[in-house]
Scaffold this motif. Structure first.
Motif, PDB file in Angstrom:
ATOM      1  N   LEU A 188       0.834  -1.201   0.000  1.00 21.59           N
ATOM      2  CA  LEU A 188       0.000   0.000   0.000  1.00 21.59           C
ATOM      3  C   LEU A 188       0.868   1.251   0.000  1.00 21.59           C
ATOM      4  O   LEU A 188       0.603   2.216  -0.723  1.00 21.59           O
ATOM      5  N   ARG A 189       1.934   1.237   0.770  1.00 19.03           N
ATOM      6  CA  ARG A 189       2.870   2.371   0.788  1.00 19.03           C
ATOM      7  C   ARG A 189       3.495   2.565  -0.598  1.00 19.03           C
ATOM      8  O   ARG A 189       3.607   3.685  -1.078  1.00 19.03           O
ATOM      9  N   ALA A 190       3.877   1.469  -1.233  1.00 15.85           N
ATOM     10  CA  ALA A 190       4.438   1.552  -2.591  1.00 15.85           C
ATOM     11  C   ALA A 190       3.405   2.155  -3.541  1.00 15.85           C
ATOM     12  O   ALA A 190       3.736   3.006  -4.372  1.00 15.85           O
ATOM     13  N   HIS A 191       2.174   1.737  -3.407  1.00 16.23           N
ATOM     14  CA  HIS A 191       1.072   2.266  -4.217  1.00 16.23           C
ATOM     15  C   HIS A 191       0.971   3.786  -4.060  1.00 16.23           C
ATOM     16  O   HIS A 191       0.907   4.514  -5.052  1.00 16.23           O
ATOM     17  N   TYR A 192       0.999   4.266  -2.831  1.00 14.41           N
ATOM     18  CA  TYR A 192       0.886   5.709  -2.600  1.00 14.41           C
ATOM     19  C   TYR A 192       2.118   6.462  -3.080  1.00 14.41           C
ATOM     20  O   TYR A 192       2.004   7.561  -3.634  1.00 14.41           O
ATOM     21  N   ILE A 193       3.295   5.894  -2.892  1.00 14.80           N
ATOM     22  CA  ILE A 193       4.504   6.558  -3.386  1.00 14.80           C
ATOM     23  C   ILE A 193       4.430   6.709  -4.900  1.00 14.80           C
ATOM     24  O   ILE A 193       4.733   7.779  -5.440  1.00 14.80           O
ATOM     25  N   LEU A 194       3.990   5.663  -5.588  1.00 16.37           N
ATOM     26  CA  LEU A 194       3.838   5.746  -7.045  1.00 16.37           C
ATOM     27  C   LEU A 194       2.815   6.813  -7.437  1.00 16.37           C
ATOM     28  O   LEU A 194       3.041   7.604  -8.354  1.00 16.37           O
ATOM     29  N   ARG A 195       1.696   6.838  -6.742  1.00 13.18           N
ATOM     30  CA  ARG A 195       0.642   7.813  -7.064  1.00 13.18           C
ATOM     31  C   ARG A 195       1.079   9.237  -6.760  1.00 13.18           C
ATOM     32  O   ARG A 195       0.770  10.157  -7.513  1.00 13.18           O
ATOM     33  N   ILE A 196       1.802   9.429  -5.660  1.00 14.77           N
ATOM     34  CA  ILE A 196       2.316  10.765  -5.344  1.00 14.77           C
ATOM     35  C   ILE A 196       3.302  11.199  -6.414  1.00 14.77           C
ATOM     36  O   ILE A 196       3.250  12.326  -6.909  1.00 14.77           O
ATOM     37  N   GLN A 197       4.206  10.296  -6.794  1.00 15.88           N
ATOM     38  CA  GLN A 197       5.170  10.620  -7.848  1.00 15.88           C
ATOM     39  C   GLN A 197       4.457  10.988  -9.145  1.00 15.88           C
ATOM     40  O   GLN A 197       4.812  11.970  -9.805  1.00 15.88           O
ATOM     41  N   ASN A 198       3.445  10.229  -9.517  1.00 13.75           N
ATOM     42  CA  ASN A 198       2.705  10.521 -10.744  1.00 13.75           C
ATOM     43  C   ASN A 198       1.989  11.865 -10.659  1.00 13.75           C
ATOM     44  O   ASN A 198       1.960  12.624 -11.633  1.00 13.75           O
ATOM     45  N   ALA A 199       1.419  12.170  -9.505  1.00 12.64           N
ATOM     46  CA  ALA A 199       0.729  13.452  -9.335  1.00 12.64           C
ATOM     47  C   ALA A 199       1.707  14.616  -9.408  1.00 12.64           C
ATOM     48  O   ALA A 199       1.447  15.617 -10.075  1.00 12.64           O
ATOM     49  N   VAL A 200       2.844  14.484  -8.734  1.00 14.30           N
ATOM     50  CA  VAL A 200       3.858  15.543  -8.769  1.00 14.30           C
ATOM     51  C   VAL A 200       4.371  15.720 -10.198  1.00 14.30           C
ATOM     52  O   VAL A 200       4.525  16.845 -10.678  1.00 14.30           O
ATOM     53  N   ALA A 201       4.603  14.612 -10.900  1.00 13.10           N
ATOM     54  CA  ALA A 201       5.084  14.683 -12.287  1.00 13.10           C
ATOM     55  C   ALA A 201       4.060  15.343 -13.198  1.00 13.10           C
ATOM     56  O   ALA A 201       4.423  16.057 -14.138  1.00 13.10           O
ATOM     57  N   SER A 202       2.779  15.148 -12.916  1.00 11.65           N
ATOM     58  CA  SER A 202       1.757  15.782 -13.766  1.00 11.65           C
ATOM     59  C   SER A 202       1.635  17.277 -13.476  1.00 11.65           C
ATOM     60  O   SER A 202       1.301  18.056 -14.360  1.00 11.65           O
ATOM     61  N   ILE A 203       1.946  17.685 -12.249  1.00 13.83           N
ATOM     62  CA  ILE A 203       1.915  19.105 -11.907  1.00 13.83           C
ATOM     63  C   ILE A 203       3.128  19.823 -12.506  1.00 13.83           C
ATOM     64  O   ILE A 203       3.032  20.964 -12.941  1.00 13.83           O
ATOM     65  N   TYR A 204       4.254  19.141 -12.536  1.00 21.15           N
ATOM     66  CA  TYR A 204       5.503  19.712 -13.065  1.00 21.15           C
ATOM     67  C   TYR A 204       6.016  18.848 -14.223  1.00 21.15           C
ATOM     68  O   TYR A 204       7.083  18.253 -14.131  1.00 21.15           O
ATOM     69  N   PRO A 205       5.290  18.775 -15.331  1.00 20.08           N
ATOM     70  CA  PRO A 205       5.652  17.834 -16.392  1.00 20.08           C
ATOM     71  C   PRO A 205       6.952  18.158 -17.125  1.00 20.08           C
ATOM     72  O   PRO A 205       7.563  17.269 -17.706  1.00 20.08           O
ATOM     73  N   HIS A 206       7.374  19.397 -17.096  1.00 18.55           N
ATOM     74  CA  HIS A 206       8.557  19.782 -17.869  1.00 18.55           C
ATOM     75  C   HIS A 206       9.817  19.929 -17.026  1.00 18.55           C
ATOM     76  O   HIS A 206      10.874  20.249 -17.570  1.00 18.55           O
ATOM     77  N   ASN A 207       9.686  19.710 -15.720  1.00 19.57           N
ATOM     78  CA  ASN A 207      10.852  19.868 -14.869  1.00 19.57           C
ATOM     79  C   ASN A 207      10.743  18.924 -13.678  1.00 19.57           C
ATOM     80  O   ASN A 207      10.161  19.262 -12.648  1.00 19.57           O
ATOM     81  N   THR A 208      11.325  17.739 -13.819  1.00 21.12           N
ATOM     82  CA  THR A 208      11.232  16.749 -12.743  1.00 21.12           C
ATOM     83  C   THR A 208      11.938  17.199 -11.479  1.00 21.12           C
ATOM     84  O   THR A 208      11.577  16.787 -10.389  1.00 21.12           O
ATOM     85  N   GLN A 209      12.946  18.059 -11.596  1.00 21.47           N
ATOM     86  CA  GLN A 209      13.660  18.527 -10.413  1.00 21.47           C
ATOM     87  C   GLN A 209      12.756  19.373  -9.519  1.00 21.47           C
ATOM     88  O   GLN A 209      12.868  19.310  -8.301  1.00 21.47           O
ATOM     89  N   VAL A 210      11.865  20.146 -10.122  1.00 14.87           N
ATOM     90  CA  VAL A 210      10.928  20.941  -9.330  1.00 14.87           C
ATOM     91  C   VAL A 210      10.012  20.013  -8.537  1.00 14.87           C
ATOM     92  O   VAL A 210       9.738  20.240  -7.365  1.00 14.87           O
TER      93      VAL A 210
END
Length: 130
Positions: free
Chosen positions: A66-88
């Protein structure tokens, strides 16, 4: 429960590699990776290199998956908010946020576990409140 249920050992090994890479990208130290992943307390920080290199599978444990699931979803959400700059996006995880009482999302997850991960994910998706 989620798409991470019923994973075989090989799939859990690949998932471990992905999760450790995400956490490393976020700048999370191995000691904190163990906590975020819900690994047994006796797990040594140097063991994280086995997960990173594909030498160990995540435990077939509902909390850990479940923790892995949430980490993946958080990463995907952050990546969608900052699609052009993964460092941000990586910076977001370790930057104090007024929404979280001037704590970093990482601090919130370390203290609050699965419930905090879920809250952060909902916050990122605009579907919840703190």
């Amino acid at each position: 429960m989620n798409e991470l249920d019923n994973l075989d050992s090989q799939q859990r090994m690949e998932l471990a590699q992905t999760i450790v890479q995400i956490l490393s990208d976020w700048g999370v130290e191995p000691e904190h990776q163990i906590i975020l992943m819900g690994l047994p307390a006796e797990t040594r920080p140097r063991a994280m290199s086995r997960y990173r290199m594909g030498g160990a599978a995540l435990p077939d444990d509902q909390d850990c998956l479940l923790r892995a699931h949430y980490i993946l979803r958080i990463q995907n959400a952050v990546a969608s908010i900052y699609p052009h700059n993964t460092q941000v996006g990586n910076y977001w995880i370790t930057t104090p946020n007024a929404f979280f009482g001037n704590r970093t999302p990482l601090e919130v997850m370390l203290v609050g576990g699965v419930e905090s991960m879920e809250s952060i994910m909902h916050h990122l998706n605009g579907t919840g409140s703190w």
